[in-house]
Design a protein around this motif. Structure first.
Motif, PDB file in Angstrom:
ATOM      1  N   GLY A  80       0.906  -1.171   0.055  1.00  0.00           N
ATOM      2  CA  GLY A  80      -0.084  -0.086  -0.086  1.00  0.00           C
ATOM      3  C   GLY A  80       0.789   1.135  -0.039  1.00  0.00           C
ATOM      4  O   GLY A  80       0.419   2.411   0.014  1.00  0.00           O
ATOM      5  N   SER A  81       2.277   0.907  -0.093  1.00  0.00           N
ATOM      6  CA  SER A  81       2.898   2.242  -0.009  1.00  0.00           C
ATOM      7  C   SER A  81       2.998   3.048  -1.432  1.00  0.00           C
ATOM      8  O   SER A  81       2.733   2.050  -2.454  1.00  0.00           O
ATOM      9  N   ILE A  82       2.955   4.101  -1.710  1.00  0.00           N
ATOM     10  CA  ILE A  82       2.940   4.808  -2.914  1.00  0.00           C
ATOM     11  C   ILE A  82       4.104   5.580  -3.123  1.00  0.00           C
ATOM     12  O   ILE A  82       4.790   6.147  -2.243  1.00  0.00           O
ATOM     13  N   TRP A  83       5.004   5.407  -4.483  1.00  0.00           N
ATOM     14  CA  TRP A  83       6.133   6.177  -4.609  1.00  0.00           C
ATOM     15  C   TRP A  83       6.037   7.071  -6.041  1.00  0.00           C
ATOM     16  O   TRP A  83       5.192   6.491  -6.697  1.00  0.00           O
ATOM     17  N   SER A  84       6.841   8.132  -5.892  1.00  0.00           N
ATOM     18  CA  SER A  84       6.887   8.768  -7.191  1.00  0.00           C
ATOM     19  C   SER A  84       8.369   8.779  -7.677  1.00  0.00           C
ATOM     20  O   SER A  84       9.399   8.217  -6.807  1.00  0.00           O
ATOM     21  N   GLU A  85       8.873   9.540  -8.453  1.00  0.00           N
ATOM     22  CA  GLU A  85      10.302   9.709  -8.755  1.00  0.00           C
ATOM     23  C   GLU A  85      11.003  10.637  -7.795  1.00  0.00           C
ATOM     24  O   GLU A  85      12.025  10.536  -7.361  1.00  0.00           O
ATOM     25  N   ASP A  86      10.089  11.367  -6.707  1.00  0.00           N
ATOM     26  CA  ASP A  86      10.578  12.402  -5.852  1.00  0.00           C
ATOM     27  C   ASP A  86      10.481  11.995  -4.550  1.00  0.00           C
ATOM     28  O   ASP A  86      10.867  12.374  -3.449  1.00  0.00           O
ATOM     29  N   ASP A  87       9.559  11.022  -4.172  1.00  0.00           N
ATOM     30  CA  ASP A  87       9.157  10.658  -2.806  1.00  0.00           C
ATOM     31  C   ASP A  87       8.420   9.376  -2.791  1.00  0.00           C
ATOM     32  O   ASP A  87       8.163   8.661  -3.725  1.00  0.00           O
ATOM     33  N   THR A  88       8.248   8.824  -1.381  1.00  0.00           N
ATOM     34  CA  THR A  88       7.472   7.823  -1.052  1.00  0.00           C
ATOM     35  C   THR A  88       6.641   8.132   0.093  1.00  0.00           C
ATOM     36  O   THR A  88       7.042   8.655   1.190  1.00  0.00           O
ATOM     37  N   TYR A  89       5.524   7.387  -0.059  1.00  0.00           N
ATOM     38  CA  TYR A  89       4.400   7.716   0.972  1.00  0.00           C
ATOM     39  C   TYR A  89       4.142   6.281   1.563  1.00  0.00           C
ATOM     40  O   TYR A  89       3.956   5.473   0.913  1.00  0.00           O
ATOM     41  N   LYS A  90       4.055   6.201   2.904  1.00  0.00           N
ATOM     42  CA  LYS A  90       3.837   4.909   3.569  1.00  0.00           C
ATOM     43  C   LYS A  90       2.300   4.456   3.220  1.00  0.00           C
ATOM     44  O   LYS A  90       2.210   3.334   3.398  1.00  0.00           O
ATOM     45  N   ASP A  91       1.571   5.246   2.902  1.00  0.00           N
ATOM     46  CA  ASP A  91      -0.104   4.839   2.716  1.00  0.00           C
ATOM     47  C   ASP A  91      -0.644   6.138   2.076  1.00  0.00           C
ATOM     48  O   ASP A  91      -0.151   7.125   1.805  1.00  0.00           O
ATOM     49  N   PHE A  92      -1.987   5.921   2.001  1.00  0.00           N
ATOM     50  CA  PHE A  92      -2.834   7.004   1.232  1.00  0.00           C
ATOM     51  C   PHE A  92      -3.047   8.146   1.970  1.00  0.00           C
ATOM     52  O   PHE A  92      -2.941   9.170   1.640  1.00  0.00           O
ATOM     53  N   THR A  93      -3.150   8.049   3.543  1.00  0.00           N
ATOM     54  CA  THR A  93      -3.318   9.110   4.388  1.00  0.00           C
ATOM     55  C   THR A  93      -1.968  10.027   4.137  1.00  0.00           C
ATOM     56  O   THR A  93      -2.042  11.124   4.140  1.00  0.00           O
ATOM     57  N   ASP A  94      -0.743   9.171   4.150  1.00  0.00           N
ATOM     58  CA  ASP A  94       0.519  10.013   4.071  1.00  0.00           C
ATOM     59  C   ASP A  94       0.274  10.664   2.837  1.00  0.00           C
ATOM     60  O   ASP A  94       0.950  12.026   2.544  1.00  0.00           O
ATOM     61  N   PHE A  95       0.150  10.117   1.710  1.00  0.00           N
ATOM     62  CA  PHE A  95       0.302  10.805   0.259  1.00  0.00           C
ATOM     63  C   PHE A  95      -0.824  11.926   0.476  1.00  0.00           C
ATOM     64  O   PHE A  95      -0.309  13.291  -0.206  1.00  0.00           O
ATOM     65  N   GLU A  96      -1.883  12.081   0.779  1.00  0.00           N
ATOM     66  CA  GLU A  96      -2.982  12.970   0.867  1.00  0.00           C
ATOM     67  C   GLU A  96      -2.564  14.155   1.744  1.00  0.00           C
ATOM     68  O   GLU A  96      -2.553  15.493   1.367  1.00  0.00           O
ATOM     69  N   GLN A  97      -1.618  14.057   2.918  1.00  0.00           N
ATOM     70  CA  GLN A  97      -1.157  14.840   3.699  1.00  0.00           C
ATOM     71  C   GLN A  97      -0.146  15.725   3.033  1.00  0.00           C
ATOM     72  O   GLN A  97      -0.007  16.846   3.214  1.00  0.00           O
ATOM     73  N   ARG A  98       0.790  14.890   2.574  1.00  0.00           N
ATOM     74  CA  ARG A  98       2.040  15.430   1.987  1.00  0.00           C
ATOM     75  C   ARG A  98       2.082  15.975   0.528  1.00  0.00           C
ATOM     76  O   ARG A  98       2.728  16.797   0.316  1.00  0.00           O
ATOM     77  N   TRP A  99       1.299  15.311  -0.244  1.00  0.00           N
ATOM     78  CA  TRP A  99       1.594  15.539  -1.764  1.00  0.00           C
ATOM     79  C   TRP A  99       0.795  17.014  -1.908  1.00  0.00           C
ATOM     80  O   TRP A  99      -0.079  17.557  -1.381  1.00  0.00           O
ATOM     81  N   GLY A 100       1.295  17.749  -3.014  1.00  0.00           N
ATOM     82  CA  GLY A 100       0.939  18.870  -3.458  1.00  0.00           C
ATOM     83  C   GLY A 100       1.114  20.129  -2.762  1.00  0.00           C
ATOM     84  O   GLY A 100       1.124  21.072  -2.413  1.00  0.00           O
TER      85      GLY A 100
END
Length: 86
Positions: free
Chosen positions: A66-86
């Motif tokens: 369930g971890s999400i990664w991009s070229e620049d970052d890794t997010y531990k889960d969807f909640t982490d992604f929502e809080q830190r992306w953008g």
């Protein structure tokens, strides 16, 4: 995660990109694909109207845990992604 869960998480992430509130940038995710190792990858297309304008493509993915990664970052889960992306 099952394939269905991966695609459901992809849809949630895609909605975040689609509804991102920015005056100058637009994002769209496309082309999800599941690999043999259980990773779902997809492209994120970005457009900006600042200056001469620009377009770019970023590679993103979701791992089986369930971890999400991009070229620049890794997010531990969807909640982490929502809080830190953008």
């Amino acid at each position: 995660m099952t394939e269905r869960e991966l695609y459901e998480l992809y849809e949630k992430i895609s909605d975040v990109f689609w509804y991102y509130q920015s005056y100058h940038c637009t994002y769209l995710s496309k082309d999800p694909m599941i690999w043999e190792d259980g990773t779902l990858t997809f492209d994120v297309y970005g457009w900006s109207d600042q200056g001469d304008g620009s377009e770019w493509i970023e590679n993103w993915g979701i791992r089986e845990d369930g971890s999400i990664w991009s070229e620049d970052d890794t997010y531990k889960d969807f909640t982490d992604f929502e809080q830190r992306w953008g």
